[in-house]
Motif scaffolding. Structure first.
Motif, PDB file in Angstrom:
ATOM      1  N   SER A   1       0.827  -1.213   0.000  1.00  0.00           N
ATOM      2  CA  SER A   1       0.000   0.000   0.000  1.00  0.00           C
ATOM      3  C   SER A   1       0.862   1.264   0.000  1.00  0.00           C
ATOM      4  O   SER A   1       0.581   2.229  -0.721  1.00  0.00           O
ATOM      5  CB  SER A   1      -0.934   0.004   1.210  1.00  0.00           C
TER       6      SER A   1
ATOM      7  N   LYS B   1      -3.158  -6.292  -7.763  1.00  0.00           N
ATOM      8  CA  LYS B   1      -4.497  -6.452  -7.190  1.00  0.00           C
ATOM      9  C   LYS B   1      -4.910  -5.225  -6.377  1.00  0.00           C
ATOM     10  O   LYS B   1      -6.053  -4.758  -6.476  1.00  0.00           O
ATOM     11  CB  LYS B   1      -4.544  -7.704  -6.309  1.00  0.00           C
ATOM     12  N   PHE B   2      -3.991  -4.703  -5.573  1.00  0.00           N
ATOM     13  CA  PHE B   2      -4.295  -3.518  -4.776  1.00  0.00           C
ATOM     14  C   PHE B   2      -4.624  -2.326  -5.682  1.00  0.00           C
ATOM     15  O   PHE B   2      -5.585  -1.583  -5.440  1.00  0.00           O
ATOM     16  CB  PHE B   2      -3.108  -3.174  -3.872  1.00  0.00           C
ATOM     17  N   SER B   3      -3.852  -2.170  -6.735  1.00  0.00           N
ATOM     18  CA  SER B   3      -4.058  -1.059  -7.663  1.00  0.00           C
ATOM     19  C   SER B   3      -5.372  -1.210  -8.432  1.00  0.00           C
ATOM     20  O   SER B   3      -6.068  -0.219  -8.680  1.00  0.00           O
ATOM     21  CB  SER B   3      -2.881  -0.963  -8.637  1.00  0.00           C
ATOM     22  N   GLY B   4      -5.714  -2.449  -8.809  1.00  0.00           N
ATOM     23  CA  GLY B   4      -6.976  -2.691  -9.497  1.00  0.00           C
ATOM     24  C   GLY B   4      -8.171  -2.300  -8.651  1.00  0.00           C
ATOM     25  O   GLY B   4      -9.118  -1.674  -9.136  1.00  0.00           O
ATOM     26  N   THR B   5      -8.133  -2.667  -7.381  1.00  0.00           N
ATOM     27  CA  THR B   5      -9.213  -2.290  -6.465  1.00  0.00           C
ATOM     28  C   THR B   5      -9.313  -0.775  -6.339  1.00  0.00           C
ATOM     29  O   THR B   5     -10.421  -0.200  -6.333  1.00  0.00           O
ATOM     30  CB  THR B   5      -8.974  -2.902  -5.072  1.00  0.00           C
ATOM     31  N   LEU B   6      -8.173  -0.121  -6.282  1.00  0.00           N
ATOM     32  CA  LEU B   6      -8.132   1.340  -6.160  1.00  0.00           C
ATOM     33  C   LEU B   6      -8.766   2.019  -7.374  1.00  0.00           C
ATOM     34  O   LEU B   6      -9.534   2.993  -7.236  1.00  0.00           O
ATOM     35  CB  LEU B   6      -6.676   1.785  -6.004  1.00  0.00           C
ATOM     36  N   THR B   7      -8.495   1.516  -8.574  1.00  0.00           N
ATOM     37  CA  THR B   7      -9.075   2.121  -9.782  1.00  0.00           C
ATOM     38  C   THR B   7     -10.587   1.941  -9.819  1.00  0.00           C
ATOM     39  O   THR B   7     -11.309   2.854 -10.221  1.00  0.00           O
ATOM     40  CB  THR B   7      -8.464   1.514 -11.066  1.00  0.00           C
ATOM     41  N   VAL B   8     -11.076   0.788  -9.392  1.00  0.00           N
ATOM     42  CA  VAL B   8     -12.523   0.541  -9.402  1.00  0.00           C
ATOM     43  C   VAL B   8     -13.245   1.486  -8.435  1.00  0.00           C
ATOM     44  O   VAL B   8     -14.287   2.064  -8.759  1.00  0.00           O
ATOM     45  CB  VAL B   8     -12.838  -0.929  -9.063  1.00  0.00           C
ATOM     46  N   VAL B   9     -12.692   1.653  -7.240  1.00  0.00           N
ATOM     47  CA  VAL B   9     -13.308   2.549  -6.248  1.00  0.00           C
ATOM     48  C   VAL B   9     -13.333   3.984  -6.762  1.00  0.00           C
ATOM     49  O   VAL B   9     -14.373   4.650  -6.746  1.00  0.00           O
ATOM     50  CB  VAL B   9     -12.547   2.467  -4.906  1.00  0.00           C
TER      51      VAL B   9
ATOM     52  N   THR C   1     -15.728   4.395  -9.834  1.00  0.00           N
ATOM     53  CA  THR C   1     -17.148   4.323  -9.492  1.00  0.00           C
ATOM     54  C   THR C   1     -17.632   5.644  -8.901  1.00  0.00           C
ATOM     55  O   THR C   1     -18.697   6.167  -9.291  1.00  0.00           O
ATOM     56  CB  THR C   1     -17.398   3.186  -8.492  1.00  0.00           C
TER      57      THR C   1
ATOM     58  N   LEU D   1      -9.259  -1.070 -15.166  1.00  0.00           N
ATOM     59  CA  LEU D   1      -8.785  -2.449 -15.324  1.00  0.00           C
ATOM     60  C   LEU D   1      -8.144  -2.653 -16.694  1.00  0.00           C
ATOM     61  O   LEU D   1      -7.221  -3.468 -16.841  1.00  0.00           O
ATOM     62  CB  LEU D   1      -9.943  -3.431 -15.126  1.00  0.00           C
TER      63      LEU D   1
END
Length: 454
Positions: free
Chosen positions: A14, A317-325, A328, A371
């Motif tokens: 992180s 994976k951490f970066s992918g979650t960050l982009t989705v949040v 959105t 993504l």
């Protein structure tokens, strides 16, 4: 450099992601403001034709960014891979190649635009109402091509050695100068689109001066000395190969914008002006996604060079979650406040009406668009340019172009508005499949290395 290596090798995921991504996102936001500034201040003239002219010439600027991304993102990825492999001399060759190639490409591009200025305006879809304004803007953008390409190439390349802060400072210098000069040239001196172009070139010139200072005084590992350019021509081929997906993506974006503008031209100059505003406004979402994924690319490249699959996957994976949040939240704001956002740029009821629907349609892909960029950048970091290039071709070429004409024929202007969103969703599905295959290739490479050590 020990601090940078620690960040790449063993800092908490992180912390590493935020330390690299936040300055890059800020740089991206600065670039968004930079691009919005011309449209915003030209819009204050309350002349829809001048706004349309800036929109028409945007593909040329995007083509500049294609070359800058080819060199800069390719350079950043390769530099990080080489540093992970402890090949520091070759990393200097990569940065030197970025320097002289960007200047060379800039001179060639500027000369070609000046020679073929009138035919280019026809290709861009300029009408009798927008011709004069578009020609003035393109002239100065052509003259300033070398400094524009140099500044934007190195805003990416310096991140290869972990210098995300230096990248951010260079971008901010250029944007602040541009924002200061825009109202002076456009509104006070009444230079219109010509003033917008001059402010853009001067902003990039000051950014160039900062990056030169950085290389001479601050850079711990990189160099722009000519000797590294001539001694590392073998590095150039690898750099261009890795950077090709980013370059193709921007180049096809330019082509797609030209085709889109020509499709909209049949409905008049007002929809064209509206789409120009929407394109600039939506860049906020796109560039935040790109800021996060471009920012972490050196981390991924270093992990790939060091054959650290576990850390590579955790960062991804951490970066992918960050982009989705982030995507959105921003997309929801854009969809709910689309009319107000368009109204910030121009006070024209008809343009605002067109722009509102266009922005809502375009924003539907915002939540997961990151993504796609994550997949492209991850594959570049894994030295997998072929699948990364395929994704770039799909988004703005194989899917966008036929969809533009099919949806226009079926649904008219409404179909045109949704073209990019449909193309994005189709490409995202393919991107996840290609990313999975690339990660399997990385795993096999790592296993072979382990077995060879045993």
């Amino acid at each position: 450099m020990e601090q940078n290596e620690s960040l790449f090798k063993d800092a908490p995921v992180s912390k590493a992601v935020f330390q690299m991504a936040i300055p890059t996102v800020i740089s991206s936001l600065v670039l968004v403001i930079y691009n919005m500034a011309d449209t915003f201040f030209v819009g204050q003239t309350h002349d829809a034709y001048q706004v349309a002219a800036v929109s028409l010439t945007n593909p040329v600027f995007v083509m500049y960014m294609a070359i800058a991304n080819l060199l800069g993102i390719g350079g950043s990825a390769l530099i990080s891979i080489l540093l992970g492999q402890q090949q520091k001399e070759k990393a200097k060759s990569a940065s030197s190649f970025c320097c002289y190639a960007s200047l060379g490409f800039g001179i060639v591009a500027g000369v070609l635009i000046l020679i073929f200025l009138d035919p280019l305006l026809k290709i861009l879809g300029s009408s009798e109402n927008t011709w004069k304004f578009a020609k003035e803007y393109l002239f100065y953008i052509a003259v300033g091509a070398p400094v524009i390409l140099f500044a934007n190439s190195f805003s990416h390349a310096v991140r290869g050695e972990g210098a995300a802060k230096a990248s951010m400072i260079g971008s901010m210098i250029g944007t602040v100068i541009n924002i200061i000069l825009d109202p002076v040239f456009i509104l006070v001196l009444d230079m219109g689109t010509a003033g917008a172009a001059i402010a853009t070139v001067l902003g990039n010139l000051f950014a160039c001066l900062y990056y030169l200072y950085y290389f001479w005084k601050k850079s711990p590992l990189l160099s722009i000395h000519p000797k590294y350019f001539f001694s590392g021509l073998d590095v150039a081929k690898r750099l261009m190969s890795i950077g090709l997906p980013a370059g193709i993506n921007s180049a096809l974006m330019s082509v797609a914008t030209i085709l889109l503008n020509n499709a909209l031209a049949s409905y008049g100059d007002k929809p064209l002006a509206a789409m120009g505003i929407v394109t600039k406004a939506y860049m906020l979402i796109v560039f935040i996604h790109m800021g996060i994924t471009n920012g972490i690319q050196p981390l991924l490249g270093y992990c790939y060079g060091a054959k650290n699959k576990k850390r590579f996957t955790s960062i991804m994976k951490f970066s992918g979650t960050l982009t989705v949040v982030c995507g959105t939240v921003l997309s929801a704001v854009y969809i709910l406040c689309s009319r107000q956002i368009i109204g910030l740029f121009i006070n024209d009821v008809e343009v605002i009406q067109y722009g509102t629907e266009m922005l809502r349609a375009t924003s539907l892909a915002g939540p997961i668009l990151g993504l796609l960029f994550l997949s492209i950048n991850s594959m570049q970091a894994m030295d997998r340019p072929v699948p990364a290039t395929l994704l770039s071709v799909c988004r703005q070429g194989l899917f966008f172009v036929p969809l533009l004409y099919l949806l226009k024929a079926a649904f008219g202007l409404h179909g045109v508005n949704y073209t990019q969103t449909v193309a994005d969703y189709l490409t995202i599905v393919i991107s996840l499949f290609l990313l999975r295959n690339s990660l399997k290739h990385f795993s096999n490479r790592t296993k072979k290395n382990v077995y060879s050590e045993d």
